[in-house]
Design a protein around this motif. Structure first.
Motif, short mmCIF file in Angstrom:
data_model
loop_
_atom_site.label_atom_id
_atom_site.label_comp_id
_atom_site.label_asym_id
_atom_site.label_seq_id
_atom_site.Cartn_x
_atom_site.Cartn_y
_atom_site.Cartn_z
N SER A 98 0.88 -1.16 0.00
CA SER A 98 0.00 0.00 0.00
C SER A 98 0.92 1.22 0.00
O SER A 98 1.79 1.33 0.86
CB SER A 98 -0.88 -0.01 1.25
OG SER A 98 -1.60 1.19 1.35
N VAL A 99 0.71 2.10 -0.97
CA VAL A 99 1.57 3.26 -1.13
C VAL A 99 0.74 4.53 -0.95
O VAL A 99 -0.21 4.76 -1.68
CB VAL A 99 2.25 3.28 -2.52
CG1 VAL A 99 3.19 4.46 -2.64
CG2 VAL A 99 2.97 1.97 -2.79
N LYS A 100 1.12 5.34 0.05
CA LYS A 100 0.49 6.65 0.23
C LYS A 100 1.38 7.67 -0.45
O LYS A 100 2.57 7.75 -0.17
CB LYS A 100 0.37 7.01 1.71
CG LYS A 100 -0.72 6.30 2.44
CD LYS A 100 -0.82 6.84 3.86
CE LYS A 100 -1.73 6.00 4.71
NZ LYS A 100 -1.71 6.42 6.11
N GLU A 105 -3.10 10.64 -2.52
CA GLU A 105 -3.65 9.45 -3.16
C GLU A 105 -3.06 8.19 -2.51
O GLU A 105 -1.93 8.19 -2.03
CB GLU A 105 -3.29 9.49 -4.64
CG GLU A 105 -3.88 8.39 -5.47
CD GLU A 105 -3.40 8.45 -6.93
OE1 GLU A 105 -3.74 7.53 -7.67
OE2 GLU A 105 -2.69 9.40 -7.30
N LYS A 106 -3.87 7.11 -2.51
CA LYS A 106 -3.40 5.82 -2.00
C LYS A 106 -3.48 4.81 -3.13
O LYS A 106 -4.48 4.73 -3.83
CB LYS A 106 -4.28 5.38 -0.83
CG LYS A 106 -3.81 4.12 -0.15
CD LYS A 106 -4.68 3.81 1.05
CE LYS A 106 -4.25 2.51 1.69
NZ LYS A 106 -5.12 2.15 2.80
N ARG A 107 -2.40 4.05 -3.32
CA ARG A 107 -2.35 3.03 -4.38
C ARG A 107 -1.94 1.71 -3.76
O ARG A 107 -1.15 1.67 -2.83
CB ARG A 107 -1.34 3.44 -5.45
CG ARG A 107 -1.39 4.89 -5.84
CD ARG A 107 -1.86 5.24 -7.21
NE ARG A 107 -1.27 4.61 -8.33
CZ ARG A 107 -0.37 5.15 -9.13
NH1 ARG A 107 0.14 6.34 -8.86
NH2 ARG A 107 0.03 4.51 -10.20
N GLU A 108 -2.50 0.63 -4.30
CA GLU A 108 -2.16 -0.70 -3.83
C GLU A 108 -1.86 -1.60 -5.01
O GLU A 108 -2.50 -1.46 -6.06
CB GLU A 108 -3.32 -1.31 -3.01
CG GLU A 108 -3.53 -0.66 -1.69
CD GLU A 108 -4.60 -1.36 -0.85
OE1 GLU A 108 -5.14 -2.39 -1.28
OE2 GLU A 108 -4.87 -0.86 0.25
N GLU A 146 4.65 7.13 2.18
CA GLU A 146 4.77 5.94 3.01
C GLU A 146 4.38 4.70 2.21
O GLU A 146 3.44 4.73 1.44
CB GLU A 146 3.82 6.10 4.22
CG GLU A 146 3.72 4.92 5.12
CD GLU A 146 2.73 5.15 6.24
OE1 GLU A 146 3.13 5.79 7.25
OE2 GLU A 146 1.57 4.72 6.12
N THR A 147 5.14 3.63 2.42
CA THR A 147 4.81 2.34 1.79
C THR A 147 4.80 1.28 2.88
O THR A 147 5.74 1.18 3.67
CB THR A 147 5.86 1.95 0.72
OG1 THR A 147 5.92 2.98 -0.25
CG2 THR A 147 5.50 0.63 0.07
#
Length: 154
Positions: A98-100, A105-108, A146-147
């Motif tokens: 999970s990458v903020k 935006e948040k990406r997974e 953050e990851t």
């Protein structure tokens, strides 16, 4: 030299002959808790943490680096600890993350590649009325806040 710098030096000194281990972070909290996070390409064992703790503790006492009571804790980063170093990203290739982003935006997705510039993840993208498709997305380190590694209980 501050406490965190000296502790970092001591840890690096202790693990210098261990190419598989690396220092992740050192934090001195105002309540006297000194936390040292160490990781390894294939994990870090309790014996390694004990050896590092003894080395650091001995030198801090001998050099009188910390003048107040403190509690030294040496461990590996927990599953909820964000990735901080490129080497941690490398270690976690093939896992879901999970990458903020700094933009909010948040990406997974599945961590596919790691380079000096950033990471590539495979994420599901669903457009209105269409089936979700897998796409590869490059995310520069400069855009990452953050990851975290996602844990699956399936």
């Amino acid at each position: 030299m501050n406490i965190e710098q000296r502790v970092s030096e001591l840890v690096e000194e202790k693990i210098a002959d261990r190419a598989d281990l690396f220092l992740v972070d050192v934090k001195m909290h105002s309540n006297g808790k000194l936390i040292v996070l160490v990781d390894g390409d294939t994990g870090v064992g309790i014996a390694d943490c004990v050896a590092i703790s003894r080395h650091v503790g001995y030198h801090l006492e001998e050099e009188n680096v910390i003048e107040h009571a403190y509690n030294l804790e040496v461990s590996s980063p927990g599953v909820d600890t964000p990735l901080k170093q490129q080497r941690q990203y490398e270690k976690n290739k093939g896992r879901n993350v999970s990458v903020k982003l700094i933009a909010g935006e948040k990406r997974e997705g599945l961590l596919l590649q790691v380079s000096e510039e950033g990471i590539t993840i495979e994420e599901k993208v669903k457009e209105k009325g269409k089936k979700a498709v897998l796409i590869e997305s490059f995310i520069p380190f400069g855009e990452i806040m953050e990851t975290k590694v996602l844990i699956s209980f399936k």
